[in-house]
Scaffold this motif. Structure first.
Motif, PDB file in Angstrom:
ATOM      1  N   LYS A  52       0.830  -1.212   0.000  1.00  0.00           N
ATOM      2  CA  LYS A  52       0.000   0.000   0.000  1.00  0.00           C
ATOM      3  C   LYS A  52       0.859   1.255   0.000  1.00  0.00           C
ATOM      4  O   LYS A  52       0.593   2.218  -0.721  1.00  0.00           O
ATOM      5  N   LYS A  53       1.929   1.230   0.780  1.00  0.00           N
ATOM      6  CA  LYS A  53       2.801   2.400   0.874  1.00  0.00           C
ATOM      7  C   LYS A  53       3.662   2.555  -0.363  1.00  0.00           C
ATOM      8  O   LYS A  53       3.801   3.668  -0.905  1.00  0.00           O
TER       9      LYS A  53
ATOM     10  N   LYS B 263       1.712   3.613  -3.286  1.00  0.00           N
ATOM     11  CA  LYS B 263       0.948   4.846  -3.015  1.00  0.00           C
ATOM     12  C   LYS B 263      -0.543   4.645  -3.300  1.00  0.00           C
ATOM     13  O   LYS B 263      -1.187   5.448  -3.981  1.00  0.00           O
TER      14      LYS B 263
ATOM     15  N   GLU C  37      -4.532   4.454  -2.686  1.00  0.00           N
ATOM     16  CA  GLU C  37      -5.508   5.250  -1.951  1.00  0.00           C
ATOM     17  C   GLU C  37      -6.625   4.397  -1.367  1.00  0.00           C
ATOM     18  O   GLU C  37      -7.521   4.912  -0.718  1.00  0.00           O
TER      19      GLU C  37
ATOM     20  N   SER D 188      -8.395   1.226   0.918  1.00  0.00           N
ATOM     21  CA  SER D 188      -8.211   0.685   2.259  1.00  0.00           C
ATOM     22  C   SER D 188      -7.576  -0.698   2.185  1.00  0.00           C
ATOM     23  O   SER D 188      -7.595  -1.371   1.148  1.00  0.00           O
TER      24      SER D 188
ATOM     25  N   TYR E 218      -6.374   0.043  -8.721  1.00  0.00           N
ATOM     26  CA  TYR E 218      -6.651   1.452  -8.987  1.00  0.00           C
ATOM     27  C   TYR E 218      -7.967   1.848  -8.326  1.00  0.00           C
ATOM     28  O   TYR E 218      -9.012   1.249  -8.563  1.00  0.00           O
ATOM     29  N   ALA E 219      -7.934   2.853  -7.497  1.00  0.00           N
ATOM     30  CA  ALA E 219      -9.048   3.179  -6.595  1.00  0.00           C
ATOM     31  C   ALA E 219     -10.338   3.502  -7.328  1.00  0.00           C
ATOM     32  O   ALA E 219     -11.426   3.118  -6.904  1.00  0.00           O
ATOM     33  N   ASP E 220     -10.271   4.218  -8.476  1.00  0.00           N
ATOM     34  CA  ASP E 220     -11.491   4.700  -9.118  1.00  0.00           C
ATOM     35  C   ASP E 220     -12.342   3.593  -9.726  1.00  0.00           C
ATOM     36  O   ASP E 220     -13.499   3.797 -10.065  1.00  0.00           O
TER      37      ASP E 220
ATOM     38  N   THR F 105      -5.041   7.439   4.694  1.00  0.00           N
ATOM     39  CA  THR F 105      -4.075   8.320   4.053  1.00  0.00           C
ATOM     40  C   THR F 105      -4.426   9.771   4.312  1.00  0.00           C
ATOM     41  O   THR F 105      -5.546  10.113   4.623  1.00  0.00           O
TER      42      THR F 105
END
Length: 390
Positions: A339-340, A343, A345, A347, A370-372, A390
């Motif tokens: 996750k770090k 990067k 976004e 959970s 990919y978050a979206d 974050t």
């Protein structure tokens, strides 16, 4: 898109420092006289079971068996039988996986070392607590807890920068919380936040002698006398800030120096709390805020019990149980590292949900996460515990 053509699980395993892991396995002789299931494959399979929420050895065997053509891409030479995996968990030293977890923890703590955690404090701040994992006494007789119940305790020291466990000790259910203080390597200048179950003045004095700080709750029957009262700003919720000396014969002998006692009333809930600390430099309101951050270790326990496989065990021996717990910790820390480094976004819950569904899929890891495009995978996200905000 260099990873297209490789399974999602295989890309996740790339974040494991295998060269160092192999050295650990060699040090313990884990692969001596092993023919069918090397330790590295045992780790991959147990990590797969954690990521995909497998419930039993038979479940693991069936799940991997339906995709034989993709096993090689996951780092597995052949399908595994439940008896082979059971034997590996039974006899191979669980301390191997504790050392692997320690390796990943060191890496994760470096990545999160500059993260804020709600208190403007330069030094490292830890939250210390334990959780009990209930077991069946007839199946786990070695985990003695009560006359009719078995359990293991997971004593955890959580680095509040990133909520990374820096120390974990798995004991039987009878081990008292304060005894865990003897196992911790104290850091000069670090602050340790814990509840009143850890109030043992002999052990707390070791913090002062080591140049470390502690913040805990005071017990109601503690005998003391006030040496000095400091001025307070009651608008912050601080009702009293006192320098005290202990009066009990043994308590005074165990902790011969002065302590700081802070009486605090939470402005939001009206709850009254009394804190005890050896830190005299911080404002009293900051001490209260530090103690409030201790709740992060409670969230850590709730999170791993909800989302990792440590409530249903794949073996009944002490070695098998500790193997499963430590590999569960490895998966948690590995997810934090990914996750770090990527990067992300999303959970941590969403991350593991995607892996559970798409472990066999050949798709670029960063694209899959990919978050979206992930709303459909996490419809209950607002109700889930998120330790990596974050």
């Amino acid at each position: 898109m260099a990873n297209v053509g490789r399974t999602l699980f295989s890309q996740v395993m790339d974040f494991v420092p295998w060269t160092s892991v192999d050295r650990i396995i060699t040090r313990y002789g884990g692969d001596i006289r092993v023919r069918t299931l090397p330790c590295s494959e045992q780790f991959r399979i147990m990590a797969f079971a954690q990521m995909t929420y497998r419930e039993s050895l038979r479940d693991i065997e069936a799940c991997l068996g339906v995709q034989p053509s993709k096993l090689y891409g996951m780092g597995l030479r052949q399908p595994v039988s439940k008896s082979t995996l059971a034997d590996a968990n039974e006899v191979r030293n669980w301390q191997m996986w504790a050392d692997v977890a320690a390796l990943l923890i060191r890496r994760a703590r470096k990545l999160y070392s500059d993260d804020a955690f709600g208190v403007d404090l330069a030094g490292t701040v830890y939250a210390l607590d334990s959780t009990t994992i209930d077991l069946c006494l007839s199946l786990f007789p070695w985990a003695d807890f009560r006359s009719t119940k078995a359990a293991v305790k997971m004593h955890t020291l959580l680095d509040l920068r990133g909520n990374i466990p820096s120390f974990i000790h798995v004991s039987d259910g009878k081990m008292g919380d304060a005894l865990a203080l003897d196992l911790i390597m104290l850091e000069v200048g670090a602050t340790y936040v814990m509840d009143r179950g850890y109030v043992d003045f002999y052990r707390l004095y070791a913090f002062t002698q080591a140049g470390a700080f502690f913040v805990t709750r005071s017990k109601s029957n503690m005998k003391y006398h006030r040496v000095y009262s400091h001025a307070v700003d009651k608008s912050t919720g601080v009702m009293a800030d006192q320098t005290i000396a202990l009066d009990g014969f043994y308590a005074r002998k165990d902790y011969p120096q002065h302590l700081r006692r802070i009486k605090f009333c939470d402005p939001e809930t009206g709850r009254r709390l009394v804190f005890l600390t050896n830190h005299f430099a911080l404002p009293a309101a900051t001490i209260a805020t530090l103690y409030k951050q201790r709740w992060q270790v409670e969230l850590f326990f709730k999170w791993i019990k909800q989302h990792l496989r440590i409530k249903h065990f794949f073996g009944t021996s002490e070695n098998a149980v500790k193997t499963q717990i430590w590999i569960a910790v490895c998966v948690y820390v590995l997810a934090a590292i990914i996750k770090k480094e990527l990067k992300l976004e999303i959970s941590l819950y969403t991350f593991l949900q995607i892996l559970s569904v798409h472990s066999f899929e050949k798709i670029e890891l960063s694209c899959a996460l990919y978050a979206d495009e992930l709303q459909i995978f996490n419809p209950l996200a607002d109700n889930q515990l998120n330790l990596f905000i974050t």
